[in-house]
Design a protein around this motif. Sequence first.
Motif, short mmCIF file in Angstrom:
data_model
loop_
_atom_site.label_atom_id
_atom_site.label_comp_id
_atom_site.label_asym_id
_atom_site.label_seq_id
_atom_site.Cartn_x
_atom_site.Cartn_y
_atom_site.Cartn_z
N GLY A 143 0.83 -1.20 0.00
CA GLY A 143 0.00 0.00 0.00
C GLY A 143 0.86 1.24 0.00
O GLY A 143 2.06 1.18 0.30
N THR A 158 -1.77 4.70 4.23
CA THR A 158 -2.86 3.71 4.11
C THR A 158 -2.93 2.78 5.31
O THR A 158 -3.74 1.85 5.33
CB THR A 158 -2.70 2.87 2.83
N LYS A 212 -0.29 0.83 6.78
CA LYS A 212 0.55 -0.37 6.85
C LYS A 212 1.17 -0.50 8.25
O LYS A 212 1.18 -1.58 8.83
CB LYS A 212 1.68 -0.32 5.79
N ASP A 267 5.92 -1.25 -0.56
CA ASP A 267 5.15 -0.47 -1.53
C ASP A 267 5.74 -0.74 -2.91
O ASP A 267 6.80 -0.21 -3.25
CB ASP A 267 5.27 1.01 -1.16
N LEU A 270 -3.50 -2.34 0.82
CA LEU A 270 -4.28 -1.31 1.52
C LEU A 270 -4.40 -0.10 0.59
O LEU A 270 -3.39 0.38 0.05
CB LEU A 270 -3.60 -0.91 2.83
N THR A 271 -5.62 0.39 0.39
CA THR A 271 -5.82 1.49 -0.56
C THR A 271 -6.46 2.72 0.06
O THR A 271 -6.36 3.81 -0.49
CB THR A 271 -6.72 1.01 -1.73
N THR A 272 -7.12 2.57 1.22
CA THR A 272 -7.80 3.73 1.84
C THR A 272 -6.77 4.66 2.47
O THR A 272 -5.93 4.22 3.25
CB THR A 272 -8.80 3.26 2.92
N LEU A 273 -6.84 5.95 2.11
CA LEU A 273 -5.87 6.93 2.61
C LEU A 273 -6.35 7.48 3.95
O LEU A 273 -7.38 8.13 4.05
CB LEU A 273 -5.72 8.07 1.59
N TYR A 274 -5.58 7.20 5.02
CA TYR A 274 -5.96 7.66 6.37
C TYR A 274 -5.14 8.86 6.83
O TYR A 274 -5.59 9.66 7.62
CB TYR A 274 -5.75 6.52 7.39
N ASN A 293 0.10 9.91 -3.38
CA ASN A 293 -0.85 8.92 -3.87
C ASN A 293 -1.35 9.23 -5.28
O ASN A 293 -1.63 8.32 -6.06
CB ASN A 293 -2.02 8.76 -2.89
#
Length: 648
Positions: A276, A280, A282, A381, A408-412, A425
């Motif tokens: 990811g 994201t 990790k 990555d 993992l793709t959701t950006l937190y 990203n």
Amino acid sequence: MTAPAADRVFTAFCAAGLWPGLGKRTAAELPAAGITGPDDVTAARLLKLPKVGKQRAERLFSSFLSAAPTYEVVTLLVTAGLDAKLAAGTADALGPDPARRLRDDPWALLGLTGVGLADADRLAIALLPGADRQDTRRGRAIVALTLRTATRDGHTVLPVDLVVAALRAEGVADPVAAITAAVDSGDVLDHEPPEPEFDPDSDEEPPEPDPALRMLSLARYGMAEEAVAENIARLMATAERIADPAAVRSVAKGLDEAQKQAVAAVLGAGVSLLTGGPGTGKSRTVAAVVTLLMAKGSEVALAAPTGRAAKRLEELTDHPAVTVHRLLGAQGMTGGFSRNEEWPLDADVVVVDEASMLDVELTAALLEACPDGTHLVLVGDPAQLPSIGPGHVLGDLIDSHAVPVTELTTLYRQAEGGAIARLANAVRGGELPPVDSPDREVVVVPATGSAEAARRVVQLVTDSIPRALGIDPSTVQVVTPVHRGPAGTIELNKALKAELNPGDGTVWGFDVGDRVVATANHLDLEPIGFANGETGVVTGTGDGSLDVAFASGPVTVPTNALGDLRHGWAITVHRAQGSEWPGVVVCLPPEAGGMLSRPLVYTALTRAQSHLSIVHASGAALARAVREVDVRPRRTRLATLLAEALAD
């Protein structure tokens, strides 16, 4: 040809820095002490040198005697009119009696760093009466040189056709004989093309293997890829579930479904991947894995390819982490590892972060040290640059579909890394949006050429960033794709040294307070050595030695290792990989245009933790590279070998 005067060889030997422990200053004092040739070197005469006491004189005498094999090689090189510096590393590359090896086969010189075919041909003419371009030893050496050159671009194999073309280009009349000789020597492996898929029930003739798929590799890399495939298959077959999938609930707070899935994969699979982009989660997922395993009483080992990455992993998980080299007990600069099949790691689970940096040999060593039943988790990555060393391990593992991969793709990471994470990203996905960062977390500074770009970089590091953002220059790292030119590492380091730590360069061009970067592994040095790519600060100087504080700890760097240090205020993107700094200035000069690729730009941007300045002088090449230029494909066999190993 008459042999040169002994003092000419001696002078060349000393000037090339090949006498361990002898600094340039002391070398200049030798003639005044009556030392102009090898027979003059005695402890008593060395004692006459300024600032040399009895103990040091004896040490220098002893180190001169131990360098005798290198001295013999220098004699051969100087006789042939070649640079004595080529003899650096002869004992490591050519074995215990390098001069005899070169007299037997002058083209063995090609095994040394920085040697070209013209140098080896010149040595052959000096050493062999009637040296011939068609000599089998020459052809064999060109095969190995061609494969070795390809490894610099990350390839582990080359098609036979390309090797034949290289041999013909160097005037070798019988390429087949040269390849046969190289394979017979044991240094090169010949990989037959795979059998095409064929339906045995059909009436048609089985198709012939495609000769274009016949490959050659240096034995060390061919064997390393085979070892990686075999050991991954072994770990996948011997792993037992560490905990029930329901146990994930105990650490599930704050994790999304993909992150929970990654934790569950670690519990069940012998090898699993977690990938990811930045922000994201990790690290959060790895921390959850560590928490769960510690609660179960499992032994966990955490590692990363660089000292800085290991330190960051330790801070994020609150669990000790080391470099992969230290985890495996690296033996010196080019030696093996003390942890291996015979003395394996005693961890139930091994987690390696920044796995995109793992080359095939280091991966093979890591896997060999994992006993049956170990669970290995690789976190990385794949959009970053691949490893400096040959191989494409993380990418090949993903492409092989041989092990479970959680992406993992959701950006937190919005609050603490909004603009940097958003830009990174977007670049990861092939877009270069306009920068929107009112808080100046990301600043783009346009420049019209290399000279202006260099001035802007120095201004940012020494004035603008400290003044406007309160970030100390000592925590700002300059990253550029190139070594040469006004905005390459060499000139930028000169300019930054002049501003940040002016001095005469008392030991090999370095002064106390200088920032340095390592360009090779020296893990045998006291107390813990240093690894390629680590940055540090010079804290003290001796005669021909430096004390350096690296991220992993303090090291005394002797004369014979100083050649593997460079100034480190400005470093290449490859050297910066695996490390992060509070402030980063990415310099993209016009001459970097042809080198730019999406992985390179993405890797550069993601080195910054809280501030990123981009000095942009590469024009339209930047947007084009991000949009169109992925990493240049590497020729490897690993994905195919993995598919075969796990199909058995």
